[in-house]
Design a protein around this motif. Sequence first.
Motif, PDB file in Angstrom:
ATOM      1  N   GLN A  48     -12.735  35.968 -65.742  1.00  0.00           N
ATOM      2  CA  GLN A  48     -11.643  35.055 -65.383  1.00  0.00           C
ATOM      3  C   GLN A  48     -12.100  34.077 -64.304  1.00  0.00           C
ATOM      4  O   GLN A  48     -11.703  32.900 -64.319  1.00  0.00           O
ATOM      5  CB  GLN A  48     -10.425  35.844 -64.910  1.00  0.00           C
ATOM      6  N   ASN A  49     -12.937  34.554 -63.381  1.00  0.00           N
ATOM      7  CA  ASN A  49     -13.451  33.692 -62.327  1.00  0.00           C
ATOM      8  C   ASN A  49     -14.315  32.570 -62.918  1.00  0.00           C
ATOM      9  O   ASN A  49     -14.257  31.431 -62.455  1.00  0.00           O
ATOM     10  CB  ASN A  49     -14.251  34.504 -61.311  1.00  0.00           C
ATOM     11  N   LYS A  52     -12.013  29.968 -64.216  1.00  0.00           N
ATOM     12  CA  LYS A  52     -11.395  29.236 -63.114  1.00  0.00           C
ATOM     13  C   LYS A  52     -12.383  28.228 -62.507  1.00  0.00           C
ATOM     14  O   LYS A  52     -12.045  27.072 -62.265  1.00  0.00           O
ATOM     15  CB  LYS A  52     -10.910  30.213 -62.040  1.00  0.00           C
ATOM     16  N   ASP A  55     -12.887  25.297 -64.820  1.00  0.00           N
ATOM     17  CA  ASP A  55     -11.768  24.355 -64.720  1.00  0.00           C
ATOM     18  C   ASP A  55     -11.885  23.511 -63.447  1.00  0.00           C
ATOM     19  O   ASP A  55     -11.633  22.306 -63.475  1.00  0.00           O
ATOM     20  CB  ASP A  55     -10.433  25.103 -64.740  1.00  0.00           C
ATOM     21  N   GLN A  56     -12.263  24.149 -62.341  1.00  0.00           N
ATOM     22  CA  GLN A  56     -12.429  23.415 -61.088  1.00  0.00           C
ATOM     23  C   GLN A  56     -13.564  22.398 -61.192  1.00  0.00           C
ATOM     24  O   GLN A  56     -13.483  21.308 -60.639  1.00  0.00           O
ATOM     25  CB  GLN A  56     -12.691  24.385 -59.932  1.00  0.00           C
TER      26      GLN A  56
END
Length: 100
Positions: A48-49, A52, A55-56
């Motif tokens: 999940q990281n 994330k 996306d960042q």
Amino acid sequence: MISNSMITPVGLLPNINPVQTKATPAEATENFAAFLKNALDGVAAQEQNVHKVNDQFLIGEVDENKVVIAAAQAELSLSLTSQVRNKVIEAYQEIMRMQM
């Protein structure tokens, strides 16, 4: 941002007390199941990281180095999980081959 708990695979291990009383088979099974669940939750959290951080990166908040590091950490965790699974299956198969 990548947290320190995501960086070290040792952070996935529970605290181990060197002086432990004898556990019943049911307690040992429960403890092992909890350990596996925590380890798999850690691998899922790393995956999940990666999403994330990706996306960042796409919106320009982090640089590509953090994306590569997060992806490499998740890949190593998944590889370790796969190897542990293979060893557990080998041990199970060996036990099943034993004659009683």
